[in-house]
Design a protein around this motif. Structure first.
Motif, PDB file in Angstrom:
ATOM      1  N   SER A  91       0.818  -1.221   0.000  1.00 51.50           N
ATOM      2  CA  SER A  91       0.000   0.000   0.000  1.00 51.50           C
ATOM      3  C   SER A  91       0.846   1.263   0.000  1.00 51.50           C
ATOM      4  N   GLY A  92       2.180   1.121   0.007  1.00 47.71           N
ATOM      5  CA  GLY A  92       3.038   2.285  -0.163  1.00 47.71           C
ATOM      6  C   GLY A  92       4.030   2.564   0.943  1.00 47.71           C
ATOM      7  N   ILE A  93       3.913   1.884   2.094  1.00 42.41           N
ATOM      8  CA  ILE A  93       4.898   2.067   3.169  1.00 42.41           C
ATOM      9  C   ILE A  93       5.783   0.829   3.133  1.00 42.41           C
ATOM     10  N   ASP A  94       6.781   0.853   2.258  1.00 44.31           N
ATOM     11  CA  ASP A  94       7.473  -0.372   1.888  1.00 44.31           C
ATOM     12  C   ASP A  94       8.723  -0.648   2.708  1.00 44.31           C
ATOM     13  N   LYS A  95       9.028   0.169   3.694  1.00 42.65           N
ATOM     14  CA  LYS A  95      10.167  -0.085   4.577  1.00 42.65           C
ATOM     15  C   LYS A  95       9.662  -0.182   6.015  1.00 42.65           C
ATOM     16  N   VAL A  96      10.315  -1.070   6.784  1.00 44.11           N
ATOM     17  CA  VAL A  96       9.868  -1.309   8.150  1.00 44.11           C
ATOM     18  C   VAL A  96      10.910  -0.806   9.139  1.00 44.11           C
ATOM     19  N   VAL A  97      10.430  -0.443  10.330  1.00 46.40           N
ATOM     20  CA  VAL A  97      11.310  -0.174  11.468  1.00 46.40           C
ATOM     21  C   VAL A  97      11.187  -1.351  12.421  1.00 46.40           C
ATOM     22  N   ALA A  98      12.317  -1.877  12.842  1.00 51.44           N
ATOM     23  CA  ALA A  98      12.322  -2.998  13.774  1.00 51.44           C
ATOM     24  C   ALA A  98      12.845  -2.506  15.114  1.00 51.44           C
ATOM     25  N   ASP A 141      13.498  -4.264  17.733  1.00 49.87           N
ATOM     26  CA  ASP A 141      14.535  -5.152  18.244  1.00 49.87           C
ATOM     27  C   ASP A 141      14.949  -6.088  17.113  1.00 49.87           C
ATOM     28  N   PHE A 142      16.041  -6.821  17.338  1.00 56.35           N
ATOM     29  CA  PHE A 142      16.567  -7.591  16.224  1.00 56.35           C
ATOM     30  C   PHE A 142      15.713  -8.805  15.898  1.00 56.35           C
ATOM     31  N   GLU A 143      14.962  -9.329  16.875  1.00 54.29           N
ATOM     32  CA  GLU A 143      14.047 -10.419  16.580  1.00 54.29           C
ATOM     33  C   GLU A 143      13.059 -10.014  15.491  1.00 54.29           C
ATOM     34  N   GLU A 144      12.556  -8.791  15.592  1.00 57.48           N
ATOM     35  CA  GLU A 144      11.617  -8.285  14.598  1.00 57.48           C
ATOM     36  C   GLU A 144      12.289  -8.158  13.236  1.00 57.48           C
ATOM     37  N   ALA A 145      13.488  -7.624  13.220  1.00 58.78           N
ATOM     38  CA  ALA A 145      14.218  -7.462  11.960  1.00 58.78           C
ATOM     39  C   ALA A 145      14.469  -8.812  11.307  1.00 58.78           C
ATOM     40  N   ARG A 146      14.869  -9.790  12.102  1.00 61.38           N
ATOM     41  CA  ARG A 146      15.189 -11.110  11.558  1.00 61.38           C
ATOM     42  C   ARG A 146      13.977 -11.722  10.856  1.00 61.38           C
ATOM     43  N   LEU A 147      12.815 -11.643  11.501  1.00 60.78           N
ATOM     44  CA  LEU A 147      11.621 -12.253  10.927  1.00 60.78           C
ATOM     45  C   LEU A 147      11.138 -11.500   9.689  1.00 60.78           C
ATOM     46  N   LEU A 148      11.058 -10.175   9.779  1.00 54.50           N
ATOM     47  CA  LEU A 148      10.532  -9.406   8.656  1.00 54.50           C
ATOM     48  C   LEU A 148      11.461  -9.470   7.453  1.00 54.50           C
ATOM     49  N   HIS A 149      12.760  -9.470   7.692  1.00 52.98           N
ATOM     50  CA  HIS A 149      13.711  -9.612   6.590  1.00 52.98           C
ATOM     51  C   HIS A 149      13.551 -10.968   5.921  1.00 52.98           C
ATOM     52  N   ARG A 150      13.342 -12.023   6.698  1.00 55.06           N
ATOM     53  CA  ARG A 150      13.141 -13.347   6.136  1.00 55.06           C
ATOM     54  C   ARG A 150      11.913 -13.376   5.212  1.00 55.06           C
ATOM     55  N   GLY A 191      14.099  -0.500   7.045  1.00 49.98           N
ATOM     56  CA  GLY A 191      14.410   0.924   7.004  1.00 49.98           C
ATOM     57  C   GLY A 191      15.233   1.377   8.193  1.00 49.98           C
ATOM     58  N   HIS A 192      14.892   0.876   9.392  1.00 49.51           N
ATOM     59  CA  HIS A 192      15.475   1.421  10.621  1.00 49.51           C
ATOM     60  C   HIS A 192      15.657   0.307  11.635  1.00 49.51           C
ATOM     61  N   LEU A 193      16.871   0.165  12.139  1.00 50.19           N
ATOM     62  CA  LEU A 193      17.206  -0.809  13.176  1.00 50.19           C
ATOM     63  C   LEU A 193      17.808  -0.095  14.388  1.00 50.19           C
TER      64      LEU A 193
END
Length: 396
Positions: free
Chosen positions: A76-83, A85-94, A100-102
C-alpha cells in the motif's frame, strides 16, 4: 478503549471475529486483524504524507510483527519497516520486507551486528560511540558504509521506563565527529522517542521536549558542517499529527498504531484511519455478576473500559472491564455484568483496546474480506511465526 468506534466504523470486523470464533476457525486469546482495512489506512497515510517531505517507515510490533499484515502495508506504499529489536528485523527480513530502521528502541546485540549490516538497512540507531564502533567494524568488514542515527537526549526529555539512553545534546557534535571518523559508518541524522504524547486534558497529541531536542540536534549538526539531514521523530504518528511533526523539522516518521486505527486520538474522534483490530476470547467461568475471560493478550496500559459478550441472544451483553495491576499475570480478564445478564461459559468475548501484541502470549489471525465473507489468511503467534492447524509453529 476502541470498542464504540469499532462498532460504528468497522462492524464487519466484530461480526467476523464472532463468526470465526464460534466456528472454531480462530482460537480464543486471539487478536483478529482486518488486513483490508489496515491496507486502506496505509494508503490514506501515504496520501496524506505526499508532498510533505516526510518519509514513512511502518511499525509492526503493535500487531505482532505479522508478515501478512506488514506485506499488505508495504504493497500500500509504506514499503520499509522499522524494527524495534533484532528479533523483529530477523523475521521481517526473512519474509522479504525492506528494513528501514534498526536499533531503536533496542540496540542491536553485538553478535547480531554483522547480520544487521548484511540486511542493508537505511539507518541503524546508535546510543553512543561504543555502539557506533561495533557497527562500523561490521560494515567495514562487509565492504560498505552504514548510515547511522545518533539518539540524542536533552534536558527535560521524557522517556518510558526501560527506554533511556543516548548522547547528551551538549556532547552531540563531539561524538558525531568521532563517529564520522570511523571507517564503515556515516552520520545520517538524529532520533529520539517519544516525540509526541497524548494530552488527555486537551484531547490532542502534543510535542514532547524530545521533539524539540531532535530539532535542535539537527541544527547543531548542520551548523557544524555535517550533511546529516535525517530527523527521525517516532511516536503516535498518524495523519492528524503529520503537520506538527513536519513543522518541528521531522523528516522520517513511523506510523504503527494508526495503521490499526488505535492511537488515543482515534478513541475520541473519527479520523481517516479506521479501526482494524480486535481481541477475541471466551468466558471460562462465572461468579455472580463477574465473568472471567481467558487471557494472554491483555495489555496493562490498554485502557480498556468495556467488552462485548456474545451469547445465545441476538444482542451482545456489554460488560465493564476491570483492569488488573501491571504486575499481575493475565491468566484471565475480569468482566462485570448485571446478574440477570444471560452470559454463560463458552460465550465469545470481543475487546478493542490499545495493544502491544509482541509482548503478549496471544495468537494473531490475519483476516481478509476479498470474497465478501471473512477468510482467515493465517494464524500466527505473537512474534509473527506462522502456526499450523495444531497451533504450533509450522515445521515443528
Amino acid at each position: 478503549m476502541f470498542l464504540d468506534v469499532t462498532r460504528r466504523r468497522n462492524p464487519r470486523l466484530i461480526e467476523a471475529a464472532v463468526e470465526l470464533h464460534r466456528a472454531g476457525r480462530i482460537p480464543s486469546n486471539c487478536y483478529v486483524v482486518d488486513v483490508d482495512t489496515v491496507a486502506h489506512n496505509a494508503r490514506e497515510v501515504v496520501r496524506a504524507a505526499e508532498g510533505s517531505g516526510l518519509q514513512l517507515y511502518q511499525m509492526t510490533k503493535q500487531f505482532g510483527r505479522n508478515p501478512v499484515v506488514a506485506q499488505a502495508i508495504a504493497q500500500s506504499g509504506i514499503d520499509k519497516v522499522v524494527a524495534v529489536d533484532f528479533e523483529e528485523a530477523r523475521l521481517l527480513h526473512r519474509h522479504g520486507l525492506t528494513i528501514g530502521h534498526l536499533g531503536h528502541l533496542v540496540q542491536v546485540p553485538g553478535s547480531e551486528i554483522a547480520r544487521a549490516v548484511a540486511m542493508q538497512p537505511e539507518v541503524i540507531t546508535v546510543f553512543g560511540l561504543p555502539q557506533a564502533v561495533r557497527v562500523a567494524a561490521a560494515a567495514h568488514a562487509a565492504g560498505r558504509v552504514q548510515p547511522v542515527l545518533i539518539r540524542v537526549v536533552g534536558d527535560g526529555d521524557q522517556f518510558y521506563a526501560g527506554q533511556r539512553g543516548g548522547v547528551p545534546l551538549d556532547k552531540l557534535v563531539e561524538i558525531a565527529r568521532a563517529v564520522q571518523a570511523l571507517a564503515g559508518v556515516t552520520v545520517a541524522g538524529v532520533t529520539s522517542f517519544p516525540c509526541l504524547l497524548w494530552n488527555e486534558a486537551a484531547g490532542r497529541l502534543d510535542p514532547t521536549p524530545n521533539l524539540r531536542t531532535v530539532s535542535e540536534a539537527s541544527r547543531l549538526l548542520r551548523d557544524a558542517g555535517f550533511d546529516a539531514p535525517v530527523v527521525n521523530a517516532p511516536s503516535a504518528t498518524c495523519i492528524a499529527s503529520l503537520g506538527v511533526l513536519r513543522a518541528h523539522g521531522a523528516t522520517v516518521v513511523e506510523p504503527g498504531s494508526c495503521l490499526t486505527g488505535h492511537t488515543p486520538l482515534h478513541a475520541v474522534s473519527d479520523q481517516p484511519e479506521l479501526p482494524a483490530m480486535v481481541y477475541v476470547t471466551e468466558v471460562t467461568h462465572r461468579s455472580d455478576d463477574v465473568l472471567y475471560a481467558l487471557g494472554g493478550g491483555y495489555y496493562p496500559r490498554s485502557r480498556a473500559k468495556q467488552a462485548l459478550v456474545f451469547g445465545r441472544d441476538d444482542e451482545p451483553v456489554l460488560a465493564r472491564v476491570e483492569l488488573d495491576p501491571a504486575e499481575a499475570i493475565d491468566y484471565y480478564g475480569t468482566l462485570h455484568v448485571e446478574q440477570s445478564a444471560g452470559a454463560q461459559v463458552g460465550d465469545t468475548v470481543v475487546y478493542a483496546f490499545r495493544s502491544q501484541v509482541f509482548v503478549s502470549r496471544s495468537f494473531v489471525a490475519a483476516v481478509t474480506f476479498t470474497a465478501g465473507s471473512p477468510e482467515v489468511v493465517g494464524i500466527f503467534d505473537r512474534g509473527g511465526f506462522a502456526l499450523g492447524p495444531d497451533l504450533l509453529p509450522v515445521g515443528s
